[in-house]
Enzyme design. Sequence first.
Site, PDB file in Angstrom:
ATOM      1  N   TYR A 157     -55.997  21.244  47.835  1.00  0.00           N
ATOM      2  CA  TYR A 157     -56.386  19.948  48.428  1.00  0.00           C
ATOM      3  C   TYR A 157     -57.889  19.913  48.697  1.00  0.00           C
ATOM      4  CZ  TYR A 157     -56.887  16.290  52.002  1.00  0.00           C
ATOM      5  OH  TYR A 157     -57.307  15.201  52.723  1.00  0.00           O
TER       6      TYR A 157
HETATM    7  N1  LIG Z   1     -55.474  11.830  58.184  1.00  0.00           N
HETATM    8  C1  LIG Z   1     -56.325  12.831  58.089  1.00  0.00           C
HETATM    9  O1  LIG Z   1     -56.386  13.711  58.951  1.00  0.00           O
HETATM   10  C2  LIG Z   1     -57.299  12.890  56.936  1.00  0.00           C
HETATM   11  C3  LIG Z   1     -58.394  13.750  57.058  1.00  0.00           C
HETATM   12  C4  LIG Z   1     -59.304  13.841  56.012  1.00  0.00           C
HETATM   13  C5  LIG Z   1     -59.133  13.069  54.889  1.00  0.00           C
HETATM   14  N2  LIG Z   1     -58.059  12.244  54.782  1.00  0.00           N
HETATM   15  C6  LIG Z   1     -57.939  11.445  53.550  1.00  0.00           C
HETATM   16  O2  LIG Z   1     -57.872  10.087  53.902  1.00  0.00           O
HETATM   17  C7  LIG Z   1     -57.130   9.357  52.935  1.00  0.00           C
HETATM   18  C8  LIG Z   1     -56.071   8.525  53.634  1.00  0.00           C
HETATM   19  O3  LIG Z   1     -55.289   9.374  54.427  1.00  0.00           O
HETATM   20  P1  LIG Z   1     -54.357   8.807  55.600  1.00  0.00           P
HETATM   21  O4  LIG Z   1     -54.474   9.740  56.723  1.00  0.00           O
HETATM   22  O5  LIG Z   1     -54.592   7.363  55.813  1.00  0.00           O
HETATM   23  O6  LIG Z   1     -52.926   9.041  54.912  1.00  0.00           O
HETATM   24  P2  LIG Z   1     -51.541   8.260  55.099  1.00  0.00           P
HETATM   25  O7  LIG Z   1     -51.437   7.684  56.457  1.00  0.00           O
HETATM   26  O8  LIG Z   1     -50.511   9.228  54.626  1.00  0.00           O
HETATM   27  O9  LIG Z   1     -51.656   7.064  54.054  1.00  0.00           O
HETATM   28  C9  LIG Z   1     -51.814   7.365  52.704  1.00  0.00           C
HETATM   29  C10 LIG Z   1     -52.045   6.101  51.924  1.00  0.00           C
HETATM   30  O10 LIG Z   1     -52.241   6.471  50.560  1.00  0.00           O
HETATM   31  C11 LIG Z   1     -51.246   5.832  49.768  1.00  0.00           C
HETATM   32  N3  LIG Z   1     -50.809   6.714  48.696  1.00  0.00           N
HETATM   33  C12 LIG Z   1     -50.266   7.954  48.797  1.00  0.00           C
HETATM   34  N4  LIG Z   1     -49.956   8.422  47.585  1.00  0.00           N
HETATM   35  C13 LIG Z   1     -50.317   7.478  46.696  1.00  0.00           C
HETATM   36  C14 LIG Z   1     -50.255   7.363  45.291  1.00  0.00           C
HETATM   37  N5  LIG Z   1     -49.740   8.332  44.517  1.00  0.00           N
HETATM   38  N6  LIG Z   1     -50.699   6.237  44.725  1.00  0.00           N
HETATM   39  C15 LIG Z   1     -51.217   5.258  45.478  1.00  0.00           C
HETATM   40  N7  LIG Z   1     -51.299   5.284  46.804  1.00  0.00           N
HETATM   41  C16 LIG Z   1     -50.852   6.392  47.406  1.00  0.00           C
HETATM   42  C17 LIG Z   1     -50.125   5.490  50.709  1.00  0.00           C
HETATM   43  O11 LIG Z   1     -49.399   4.405  50.166  1.00  0.00           O
HETATM   44  P3  LIG Z   1     -47.824   4.139  50.486  1.00  0.00           P
HETATM   45  O12 LIG Z   1     -47.617   4.406  51.938  1.00  0.00           O
HETATM   46  O13 LIG Z   1     -47.633   2.705  50.128  1.00  0.00           O
HETATM   47  O14 LIG Z   1     -47.048   5.049  49.606  1.00  0.00           O
HETATM   48  C18 LIG Z   1     -50.870   5.170  51.991  1.00  0.00           C
HETATM   49  O15 LIG Z   1     -51.324   3.841  51.981  1.00  0.00           O
HETATM   50  C19 LIG Z   1     -56.584  10.406  51.958  1.00  0.00           C
HETATM   51  O16 LIG Z   1     -57.400  10.453  50.815  1.00  0.00           O
HETATM   52  C20 LIG Z   1     -56.706  11.716  52.721  1.00  0.00           C
HETATM   53  O17 LIG Z   1     -56.876  12.805  51.868  1.00  0.00           O
HETATM   54  C21 LIG Z   1     -57.141  12.130  55.778  1.00  0.00           C
END
Ligand SMILES: NC(=O)c1ccc[n+]([C@@H]2O[C@H](COP(=O)([O-])OP(=O)(O)OC[C@H]3O[C@@H](n4cnc5c(N)ncnc54)[C@H](OP(=O)(O)O)[C@@H]3O)[C@@H](O)[C@H]2O)c1
Length: 252
Positions: A157
């Site tokens: 990741y």
């Molecule tokens: N939360 C953290 O601590 C954190 C920290 C650093 C970076 N990030 C990054 O921030 C971004 C968003 O994370 P988040 O925390 O908002 O995650 P989240 O709450 O799990 O939401 C993920 C989003 O991505 C979509 N998604 C997942 N798989 C997908 C796919 N194969 N195709 C298209 N859409 C997809 C989901 O859509 P559906 O729900 O409609 O499936 C959802 O809208 C990611 O890139 C993650 O790596 C997160």
Amino acid sequence: MTTNRIAIVTGGSRGLGRSTVLQLAKRGVHSVFTYNSSSDEAEKVVAAVQEIGGKAIALELDTGNVASFDGFVGDVRSALATLGAKRFDYLVNNAGISDHTAFASLTEEVLDRIYSVNFKGVVFLTQKLLPLLNDGGRIINISTGLTRFTTPDTIPYASLKGAIEVFTVYLAKELGSRGITVNAVAPGAIQTDFSGGVVRDNPAVNQHVAAVTALGRPGLPDDIGLLVASLLSEDSRWVTGQRIEASGGMNL
Ligand SMILES: NC(=O)c1ccc[n+]([C@@H]2O[C@H](COP(=O)([O-])OP(=O)(O)OC[C@H]3O[C@@H](n4cnc5c(N)ncnc54)[C@H](OP(=O)(O)O)[C@@H]3O)[C@@H](O)[C@H]2O)c1
């Protein structure tokens, strides 16, 4: 024709993407955002944007399925037409998946899945959408604090997010002649559904993150949505090719 700016935000149905869409709506920016499996949540985001007085259109997309991208671009053209536009202004590559496979157990299948969604999909979606992005536009790629500091069982990741950061620098150079800025936002641990909601729902993890964070708490979705919206504003027009970490000072 619309005078509002238009953003395309992947993964706008939940978490950081949802916050981004809402923060942009508060600034008068319309969104075409994607969902993958959460159509109900996507509808709620559209309704929340409408309550703010904005406009948002939700489109289905699996960012791991590059073969579907030409069809998706057609969907984007239709959505833009609905908003009275032919082109858009901002692309936020936010959708992503987590993985916590121990390195000793890593398989090609696991690595390929993370690569497809978190890197390959970002690269080719950006390539396919570029002809519709206005000159002077902005691209933001969502990376992670984990490219600066480590946590166990996160090698694929974090490595592929590292690739996103290098992609960001090269793309900034590539697109500078069109006046397009490209930056990476690197969130620390944020309380979303990500990784099964562990930062939000597991008290031990939540407290650990708070303890190693200068500002004393884990992040909230709006900590990132606000930053992305501000980076897309005119105030940030001279920033490109940068990694901007928003972690509240995690592991300083
Ligand atoms: N939360 C953290 O601590 C954190 C920290 C650093 C970076 N990030 C990054 O921030 C971004 C968003 O994370 P988040 O925390 O908002 O995650 P989240 O709450 O799990 O939401 C993920 C989003 O991505 C979509 N998604 C997942 N798989 C997908 C796919 N194969 N195709 C298209 N859409 C997809 C989901 O859509 P559906 O729900 O409609 O499936 C959802 O809208 C990611 O890139 C993650 O790596 C997160």
